[in-house]
Design a protein around this motif. Structure first.
Motif, PDB file in Angstrom:
ATOM      1  N   GLU B 105       0.836  -1.223  -0.123  1.00 58.11           N
ATOM      2  CA  GLU B 105       0.052   0.185   0.006  1.00 58.11           C
ATOM      3  C   GLU B 105       0.930   1.241  -0.115  1.00 58.11           C
ATOM      4  O   GLU B 105       1.749   1.415   0.765  1.00 58.11           O
ATOM      5  CB  GLU B 105      -0.781  -0.011   1.254  1.00 58.11           C
ATOM      6  CG  GLU B 105      -2.053   1.136   1.326  1.00 58.11           C
ATOM      7  CD  GLU B 105      -2.620   0.987   2.224  1.00 58.11           C
ATOM      8  OE1 GLU B 105      -2.900   0.029   3.052  1.00 58.11           O
ATOM      9  OE2 GLU B 105      -3.678   2.244   2.471  1.00 58.11           O
ATOM     10  N   PHE B 106       0.624   2.165  -1.012  1.00 54.92           N
ATOM     11  CA  PHE B 106       1.439   3.116  -1.102  1.00 54.92           C
ATOM     12  C   PHE B 106       2.799   3.015  -1.173  1.00 54.92           C
ATOM     13  O   PHE B 106       3.653   4.023  -0.925  1.00 54.92           O
ATOM     14  CB  PHE B 106       1.051   4.267  -0.176  1.00 54.92           C
ATOM     15  CG  PHE B 106      -0.351   4.955  -0.763  1.00 54.92           C
ATOM     16  CD1 PHE B 106      -0.388   5.846  -1.407  1.00 54.92           C
ATOM     17  CD2 PHE B 106      -1.501   4.514   0.525  1.00 54.92           C
ATOM     18  CE1 PHE B 106      -1.880   6.309  -1.855  1.00 54.92           C
ATOM     19  CE2 PHE B 106      -2.530   5.046   0.344  1.00 54.92           C
ATOM     20  CZ  PHE B 106      -3.077   5.964  -0.843  1.00 54.92           C
ATOM     21  N   ALA B 107       3.307   1.980  -1.479  1.00 52.54           N
ATOM     22  CA  ALA B 107       4.773   1.298  -1.836  1.00 52.54           C
ATOM     23  C   ALA B 107       5.458   1.232  -0.280  1.00 52.54           C
ATOM     24  O   ALA B 107       6.414   1.539  -0.234  1.00 52.54           O
ATOM     25  CB  ALA B 107       5.550   2.418  -2.770  1.00 52.54           C
ATOM     26  N   MET B 108       4.530   1.341   0.664  1.00 54.89           N
ATOM     27  CA  MET B 108       5.060   0.997   1.755  1.00 54.89           C
ATOM     28  C   MET B 108       5.228  -0.552   2.327  1.00 54.89           C
ATOM     29  O   MET B 108       4.316  -1.217   3.012  1.00 54.89           O
ATOM     30  CB  MET B 108       4.599   1.731   2.975  1.00 54.89           C
ATOM     31  CG  MET B 108       4.248   3.187   2.698  1.00 54.89           C
ATOM     32  SD  MET B 108       3.505   4.151   3.765  1.00 54.89           S
ATOM     33  CE  MET B 108       2.856   5.637   2.899  1.00 54.89           C
ATOM     34  N   GLY B 109       6.489  -1.128   2.160  1.00 53.26           N
ATOM     35  CA  GLY B 109       6.644  -2.366   2.673  1.00 53.26           C
ATOM     36  C   GLY B 109       7.830  -3.391   1.935  1.00 53.26           C
ATOM     37  O   GLY B 109       8.168  -2.593   0.871  1.00 53.26           O
ATOM     38  N   THR B 152       9.017   1.355  -8.302  1.00 56.89           N
ATOM     39  CA  THR B 152       9.518   2.515  -7.760  1.00 56.89           C
ATOM     40  C   THR B 152      10.249   2.383  -6.585  1.00 56.89           C
ATOM     41  O   THR B 152       9.884   1.139  -6.009  1.00 56.89           O
ATOM     42  CB  THR B 152       8.311   3.680  -7.244  1.00 56.89           C
ATOM     43  OG1 THR B 152       7.280   2.929  -6.570  1.00 56.89           O
ATOM     44  CG2 THR B 152       7.619   4.343  -8.453  1.00 56.89           C
ATOM     45  N   ASP B 153      11.326   2.757  -6.578  1.00 58.00           N
ATOM     46  CA  ASP B 153      12.296   2.537  -5.559  1.00 58.00           C
ATOM     47  C   ASP B 153      12.550   3.776  -4.381  1.00 58.00           C
ATOM     48  O   ASP B 153      13.111   4.714  -4.839  1.00 58.00           O
ATOM     49  CB  ASP B 153      13.612   1.910  -6.131  1.00 58.00           C
ATOM     50  CG  ASP B 153      14.616   1.339  -5.220  1.00 58.00           C
ATOM     51  OD1 ASP B 153      14.917   2.087  -4.090  1.00 58.00           O
ATOM     52  OD2 ASP B 153      15.240   0.222  -5.293  1.00 58.00           O
ATOM     53  N   VAL B 182       3.259  10.025 -10.626  1.00 61.98           N
ATOM     54  CA  VAL B 182       3.459   8.850  -9.695  1.00 61.98           C
ATOM     55  C   VAL B 182       2.992   9.347  -8.156  1.00 61.98           C
ATOM     56  O   VAL B 182       3.229  10.327  -7.760  1.00 61.98           O
ATOM     57  CB  VAL B 182       4.955   8.560  -9.498  1.00 61.98           C
ATOM     58  CG1 VAL B 182       5.229   7.236  -8.866  1.00 61.98           C
ATOM     59  CG2 VAL B 182       5.789   8.376 -11.003  1.00 61.98           C
ATOM     60  N   ILE B 183       2.075   8.476  -7.674  1.00 61.61           N
ATOM     61  CA  ILE B 183       1.688   8.792  -6.406  1.00 61.61           C
ATOM     62  C   ILE B 183       2.681   8.712  -5.586  1.00 61.61           C
ATOM     63  O   ILE B 183       3.522   7.616  -5.231  1.00 61.61           O
ATOM     64  CB  ILE B 183       0.713   7.806  -6.151  1.00 61.61           C
ATOM     65  CG1 ILE B 183      -0.721   8.002  -7.114  1.00 61.61           C
ATOM     66  CG2 ILE B 183      -0.125   7.956  -4.785  1.00 61.61           C
ATOM     67  CD1 ILE B 183      -1.640   6.678  -6.893  1.00 61.61           C
ATOM     68  N   PRO B 184       2.992   9.803  -4.768  1.00 63.90           N
ATOM     69  CA  PRO B 184       4.273  10.199  -4.129  1.00 63.90           C
ATOM     70  C   PRO B 184       4.031   9.192  -2.737  1.00 63.90           C
ATOM     71  O   PRO B 184       3.192   9.298  -1.921  1.00 63.90           O
ATOM     72  CB  PRO B 184       4.329  11.364  -3.825  1.00 63.90           C
ATOM     73  CG  PRO B 184       2.792  12.113  -4.117  1.00 63.90           C
ATOM     74  CD  PRO B 184       2.130  11.245  -4.697  1.00 63.90           C
ATOM     75  N   MET B 185       5.409   8.720  -2.396  1.00 62.80           N
ATOM     76  CA  MET B 185       5.447   8.355  -1.042  1.00 62.80           C
ATOM     77  C   MET B 185       6.428   9.162  -0.364  1.00 62.80           C
ATOM     78  O   MET B 185       6.058  10.018   0.761  1.00 62.80           O
ATOM     79  CB  MET B 185       6.120   6.992  -1.235  1.00 62.80           C
ATOM     80  CG  MET B 185       6.405   6.282   0.330  1.00 62.80           C
ATOM     81  SD  MET B 185       7.277   4.780  -0.072  1.00 62.80           S
ATOM     82  CE  MET B 185       7.960   4.450   1.562  1.00 62.80           C
ATOM     83  N   ALA B 186       7.638   9.240  -0.697  1.00 60.01           N
ATOM     84  CA  ALA B 186       8.729  10.268   0.188  1.00 60.01           C
ATOM     85  C   ALA B 186       9.443  10.880  -1.083  1.00 60.01           C
ATOM     86  O   ALA B 186      10.209  10.602  -1.765  1.00 60.01           O
ATOM     87  CB  ALA B 186       9.480   9.437   1.053  1.00 60.01           C
ATOM     88  N   MET B 291      11.619   9.554   5.680  1.00 57.97           N
ATOM     89  CA  MET B 291      10.403   8.928   4.911  1.00 57.97           C
ATOM     90  C   MET B 291       9.223   9.143   5.635  1.00 57.97           C
ATOM     91  O   MET B 291       8.237   9.544   4.857  1.00 57.97           O
ATOM     92  CB  MET B 291      10.964   7.252   4.601  1.00 57.97           C
ATOM     93  CG  MET B 291       9.743   6.693   3.740  1.00 57.97           C
ATOM     94  SD  MET B 291       8.548   6.119   5.009  1.00 57.97           S
ATOM     95  CE  MET B 291       9.870   4.662   5.847  1.00 57.97           C
ATOM     96  N   SER B 292       8.997   8.602   6.826  1.00 64.36           N
ATOM     97  CA  SER B 292       7.884   8.778   7.363  1.00 64.36           C
ATOM     98  C   SER B 292       7.246  10.300   7.602  1.00 64.36           C
ATOM     99  O   SER B 292       6.128  10.476   7.366  1.00 64.36           O
ATOM    100  CB  SER B 292       7.779   8.363   8.927  1.00 64.36           C
ATOM    101  OG  SER B 292       8.114   6.740   8.890  1.00 64.36           O
ATOM    102  N   SER B 293       8.348  10.995   7.663  1.00 64.59           N
ATOM    103  CA  SER B 293       7.877  12.477   7.648  1.00 64.59           C
ATOM    104  C   SER B 293       7.335  12.846   6.472  1.00 64.59           C
ATOM    105  O   SER B 293       6.320  13.640   6.331  1.00 64.59           O
ATOM    106  CB  SER B 293       9.067  13.456   8.173  1.00 64.59           C
ATOM    107  OG  SER B 293       9.505  13.145   9.238  1.00 64.59           O
ATOM    108  N   GLU B 294       8.017  12.457   5.132  1.00 67.03           N
ATOM    109  CA  GLU B 294       7.393  12.962   3.914  1.00 67.03           C
ATOM    110  C   GLU B 294       6.390  12.290   3.732  1.00 67.03           C
ATOM    111  O   GLU B 294       5.375  12.758   2.803  1.00 67.03           O
ATOM    112  CB  GLU B 294       8.665  12.531   2.761  1.00 67.03           C
ATOM    113  CG  GLU B 294      10.045  13.531   3.191  1.00 67.03           C
ATOM    114  CD  GLU B 294      11.011  13.353   2.093  1.00 67.03           C
ATOM    115  OE1 GLU B 294      10.566  12.900   0.914  1.00 67.03           O
ATOM    116  OE2 GLU B 294      12.203  13.657   2.449  1.00 67.03           O
ATOM    117  N   VAL B 295       6.072  10.897   4.220  1.00 70.54           N
ATOM    118  CA  VAL B 295       4.848  10.246   3.835  1.00 70.54           C
ATOM    119  C   VAL B 295       3.694  10.928   4.687  1.00 70.54           C
ATOM    120  O   VAL B 295       2.726  11.091   3.948  1.00 70.54           O
ATOM    121  CB  VAL B 295       4.928   8.848   4.686  1.00 70.54           C
ATOM    122  CG1 VAL B 295       3.609   8.156   4.972  1.00 70.54           C
ATOM    123  CG2 VAL B 295       5.856   8.034   3.540  1.00 70.54           C
TER     124      VAL B 295
END
Lengths: 93, 452
Positions: B105-109, B152-153, B182-186, B291-295
């Motif tokens: 989900e949202f490239a988190m994992g 995406t990486d 691209v749906i952004p993550m960080a 990463m979490s802050s940007e998420v």
């Protein structure tokens, strides 16, 4: 220590009481792992927020096509007279 | 000839030589999706009409008119009105989207298990995870359900699943490929890139998708250099082996595969040099804060008003990261967490700069493992987020430094694939690809196929 209830409210994440306990436990574990950053000597080190180091990148100010109103509204759950419907911001209850 | 065995370059050549038609090509892959996707769960959505060489596109790339979920229930039913730049560019190269691939989900994992649409299975052993977050993208390529795919990486989400599922995955330099659509993550870490059956395919796809589009201010002056002159062997090349990538936690069988690969690189003429990247041990801690802050900032856009459903539809891992990020950005904690992590990031970046510095006898490329283990059992780490995070230790540092890296098949441990990682200085994908291609041409690992 992380106050899950407060953080969840700031983040606008609805959580239940049981979830609150689970997240508190998991995130406390993560944060205590992260606390090892305290042992790094960062005196005089500048932060890196972005790798590319590009500044003031602009493109030519030329008109181009963009989404139509219909496209922009196409995924909204609730629209009225061609605009998004949101919760009232300034209304009093 | 089995059409779906061919890599992208051979597929293009076969089409040019009229060995088969485009219809036969898309038919062959559609047939395999019909046969295997039920079991492997590589695709979330399939395209009705495939008009070109079939590509699987990670479901974080917007595809006009085709459901794009980012692996999240919050975006179920979302139909983008436009294409991501990379998708748009592929369409001009006679490539057609065959489907949208599953992902965390949202490239988190790191396992694919955080998808709102079920886990993708590893084609080499269906009881194992495929790796993540570009889970469906690697499964689709490994199982020949598409010619190549896009991933995406952000902290390893192309390289790590490529390693665990035995395909080639290239993380370009930060800013090499536009993130538009691209749906952004960080946002300071996200790098779109190719997942392919061969190194030469990765080179080809990178050529197609890289370069500025005017919509991503970090993607500027990033057109790839002419790639026609390639290395024939590794004579004179200096390859660094960081001792921090061979420490505690590295599975001994994975280690012996990687040592074997390094020996091979030496046989091919490279000079192997022991190096140190001393801040490696802090990479995960710094990464999870940044990463979490940007998420937490990026995912604030999901308000249920303009698109998507309400925020109670986020999965657990997404909620965890949003809350961790909100915490680290909140008043009183910003300097202790976010800003400190950003400074540690500088030190990690410097580690690489020093290792690569030519004026101090630095190395040309760095090699090592991608993941400390092979694919693990589905369910094994799902209730222990920290254990899952720590499995990214060899991929996260390069993400923080913004440098390019590849995972390519380097051998097998207990019949599961092991990826070899090659890293190079910022914007030197040419070096990564050259070294990878020489290694690939002199080994047979990439010729193995999973038995489905």
């Amino acid at each position: 220590m992380i106050q899950i209830k407060k953080v969840a409210r700031l983040a606008n994440i609805p959580i239940t009481t049981e979830e609150e306990e689970m997240y508190a436990e998991q995130l406390s574990k993560v944060i205590s792992y992260i606390d090892q950053l305290n042992s790094v000597d960062i005196v005089g080190i500048k932060p890196t927020y972005n790798i590319s180091e590009n500044t003031n990148i602009t493109r030519d100010d030329i008109e181009s096509t963009s989404l139509t109103q219909q496209q922009a509204l196409g995924n909204a759950a609730n629209i009225k007279e061609g605009v998004f419907v949101t919760k009232g911001v300034f209304e009093e209850k | 000839m089995n059409i779906s065995d061919l890599d992208l370059i051979d597929t293009i050549n076969a089409l040019d030589n009229k060995q088969f038609s485009l219809n036969e090509l898309t038919g062959a892959y559609s047939e395999r999706i019909k046969k295997y996707n039920g079991e492997l769960n590589a695709f979330i959505s399939e395209n009705e009409v495939v008009d070109g060489i079939p590509v699987g596109v990670k479901d974080v790339f917007c595809t006009a008119g085709l459901q794009t979920t980012a692996g999240s229930k919050i975006l179920e039913g979302f139909i983008p009105p436009y294409n991501a730049t990379v998708v748009e560019r592929l369409l001009t190269k006679d490539v057609g989207v065959i489907g949208k691939t599953n992902c965390d989900e949202f490239a988190m994992g790191s396992s694919g298990e955080n998808s709102g649409f079920g886990v993708s299975k590893n084609p080499w052993d269906k009881s194992k995870v495929s790796g993540g977050s570009s889970s469906g993208s690697v499964v689709a390529v490994a199982a020949d359900l598409c010619v190549f795919s896009l991933g995406t990486d952000t902290g390893g989400s192309i390289r790590q699943p490529a390693s665990l599922s035995g395909v080639v995955g290239l993380k370009p330099s930060y800013g090499r490929v536009s993130r538009y659509g691209v749906i952004p993550m960080a946002s300071s870490l996200d790098c779109p890139g190719p997942i392919t059956k061969s190194v030469r395919d990765a080179r080809q796809v990178l050529q197609w998708i890289s370069g500025p589009d005017g919509y991503d201010s970090n993607c500027f002056n990033s057109k790839l250099k002419d790639q026609s002159s390639k290395l024939e062997n590794l004579k004179g090349l200096k390859i660094g082996v960081p001792k921090e990538y061979f420490g505690k936690g590295l599975n001994p069988e994975v280690e012996s595969v990687i040592q074997g690969a390094i020996k091979k690189l030496a046989e091919l003429g490279a000079k192997i040099i022991d190096i140190s990247l001393p801040h490696t041990e802090y990479a995960i801690a710094a990464y999870y804060i940044l990463m979490s802050s940007e998420v937490s900032s990026n995912l604030a856009r999901f308000d249920g008003i303009r698109f998507g459903k309400t925020r109670d539809n986020f999965g657990m891992e997404v909620k965890r990261r949003i809350m961790l990020g909100t915490f680290s950005l909140s008043s009183g904690y910003y300097d202790d967490y976010f800003n400190k992590a950003a400074k540690v990031r500088t030190l990690i970046k410097k580690d690489f700069e020093e290792a690569f510095n030519p004026s101090t006898g630095g190395v040309d490329v760095i090699v090592g493992p991608v993941s400390p283990t092979t694919a693990w059992n589905i369910g094994e780490k799902i209730s222990d987020p920290l254990a899952m995070y720590l499995s990214d230790i060899y991929t996260v540092p390069a993400s923080l430094a913004g440098i390019p890296g590849i995972s390519l098949p380097g051998g097998y441990a207990n019949e599961l694939p092991v990826g070899l990682q090659i890293l190079a200085p910022y914007m030197r994908e040419d070096l990564v690809l050259d070294v990878a291609e020489v290694y690939e041409q002199n080994t047979n690992w990439h010729k193995e196929k999973p038995r489905l």
